[in-house]
Design an enzyme around this catalytic site. Structure first.
Site, PDB file in Angstrom:
ATOM      1  N   HIS A 264      -1.461 -22.348 -18.858  1.00 51.54           N
ATOM      2  CA  HIS A 264      -2.819 -21.699 -19.466  1.00 51.54           C
ATOM      3  C   HIS A 264      -2.850 -21.924 -20.828  1.00 51.54           C
ATOM      4  O   HIS A 264      -1.755 -22.342 -21.515  1.00 51.54           O
ATOM      5  CB  HIS A 264      -2.212 -20.111 -19.163  1.00 51.54           C
ATOM      6  N   ASP A 319      -3.099 -17.458 -10.571  1.00 52.31           N
ATOM      7  CA  ASP A 319      -3.482 -18.212  -9.209  1.00 52.31           C
ATOM      8  C   ASP A 319      -2.364 -18.752  -8.486  1.00 52.31           C
ATOM      9  O   ASP A 319      -2.481 -19.264  -7.285  1.00 52.31           O
ATOM     10  CB  ASP A 319      -4.569 -19.206  -9.564  1.00 52.31           C
TER      11      ASP A 319
END
Ligand SMILES: CC(C)(COP(=O)(O)OP(=O)(O)OC[C@H]1O[C@@H](n2cnc3c(N)ncnc32)[C@H](O)[C@@H]1OP(=O)(O)O)[C@@H](O)C(=O)NCCC(=O)NCCS
Length: 383
Positions: A264, A319
């Site tokens: 991320h 996710d």
């Protein structure tokens, strides 16, 4: 006036693009709050998407009366015309549902095109679209599955409507609770994520809210953003056997493959949303199911990839596990990202409101030109 050119930051890393009071991502400690309230608290057993939409718009936790009002508003505003349903159904066959949704969202737009004259309706138009986009996801799912249209029912919550229209079955209380939690978790993630930034860029051109949502759906569809939930489950399906996961993931990492659901820009610890999703996974994934095998593979991915990449600040994001939970409640893989869109429409629309209320200056950053300069034109016959 001359402005000093800041140094180029690929991907605009570290460049502020807005002032926002909606949600806060604290990447170093792994915390996400909406209007100051933690996602862990907001996804408790009684949490509903309608409650969180009210919180995002109002800035305060809603009373029961306000939540009831929001439910009534959703029921009223989600209505679509026969033509809008037909267009969505046509688009829903033969193309990925994200493309169908992007097209269908645009067709909700009005016949005129100048939102500045209507900027005082930004809240009502936004709320109406949040309700309608969820309905469109259901319409597209029914068409993709070859089922006739069977629209929202009186008294049905947004989450229950989505589960029923997508799966074609009456939802259980557990499915509805899990769907509410997933919708809440994905509703907003600061102004800086790619699709919400898109919503602000498009809003800054004074475009209509439907154009904003349609463009943002396009941004969300990519595998580096919302499409990663689909990408991670496809990878788990491809690996198939949990016993092979460790070897497969090591090989993929050796090949410099980017594992979907991992890494991320802002979080350098485990994404707090993935921890909440694991709590849901423990509740809903039953032993012996495909979702259980996929979840077991996801846990191996977490272990292997964290061992290899954790010291570089790379950890699971939202996710990695969300696909396993969607699968456990019966959602087909192609609909993971459309559901993310149905949820994130809330964040896009609240950011659009903030964008307008903060003056809505058009986004027009600058490039650093690196091409040739001032060359002599050569006529076609002389080239
Ligand atoms: C989320 C993401 C786009 C962030 O991108 P970013 O901030 O630009 O980071 P980069 O892609 O530059 O990655 C930095 C380094 O980490 C590595 N890396 C990042 N994510 C990785 C992943 N999922 N698997 C393996 N390596 C990864 C990159 O290869 C790069 O290594 P290098 O410096 O040796 O080239 C990226 O981590 C990614 O593609 N993740 C997978 C897709 C995904 O899950 N997206 C959903 C995000 S919520």
């Amino acid at each position: 006036m001359t402005l000093e050119t800041p140094s180029f930051s690929p991907g605009l890393e570290g460049v502020p693009i807005a002032e926002s009071a909606v949600s806060l991502v604290e990447g170093e400690v792994g915390r996400l709050t909406y209007r100051g309230y933690s996602i862990e608290d907001l996804t408790g057993p009684a949490g509903t998407f309608e409650e969180i939409v009210a919180l995002l718009y109002d800035g305060e936790l809603p009373s029961q009366t306000r939540i009831d009002e929001m439910r009534v508003l959703f029921e009223r505003e989600r209505a679509l015309t026969d033509e809008q349903i037909e267009i969505a159904r046509l688009a829903g066959v033969g193309t990925h549902p994200m493309f169908a949704l992007q097209a269908a969202a645009a067709t909700l737009g009005p016949t005129d095109n100048d939102f500045e004259r209507k900027a005082d309706t930004v809240v009502e138009r936004g709320l109406s679209l949040i309700a309608k986009v969820g309905h469109l996801v259901g319409v597209i799912a029914q068409a993709a599955d070859g089922r006739p249209y069977d629209g929202p029912r009186a008294g049905e919550s947004h989450a229950a409507m989505l589960v029923r229209m997508i799966t074609g079955e009456e939802p259980s209380d557990l499915q509805v609770r899990i769907m509410n939690a997933l919708l809440i978790l994905q509703a907003d993630h600061s102004a800086g994520n790619a699709s919400t930034f898109t919503s602000r860029v498009v809003a800054s051109t004074k475009a209509e809210p439907e154009a904003v949502v349609s463009a943002s759906i396009g941004a969300l569809s990519g595998p580096a953003h919302g499409g990663a939930n689909e990408g991670s489950l496809r990878l788990f399906q491809q690996i198939g056997d949990p016993a092979k996961a460790e070897e497969e993931i090591s090989r993929l990492l050796d090949d410099k493959f980017k594992i979907p659901g991992f890494g991320h820009r802002v979080y350098h610890v485990k994404d707090p949303r993935s921890k909440v999703i694991q709590r849901l996974a423990d509740e809903v994934i039953e032993d012996g199911t495909a979702a259980a095998d996929h979840y077991s593979i996801a846990l191996t991915v977490e272990k292997v990839a964290t061992d290899r990449l954790g010291d570089r600040g790379l950890f699971p994001n939202v996710d990695l596990f969300s696909g396993c939970v969607f699968e456990a409640i019966g959602i087909p893989i192609d609909f993971f990202t459309p559901l993310f869109a149905a949820s994130r429409t809330a964040g896009w629309m609240v950011n659009m409101q903030e964008q307008w209320e903060s003056g809505n200056r058009i986004f027009r950053p600058k490039q650093i030109y690196v091409g040739p300069e001032h060359r002599d034109f050569v006529e076609i016959g002389a080239r």
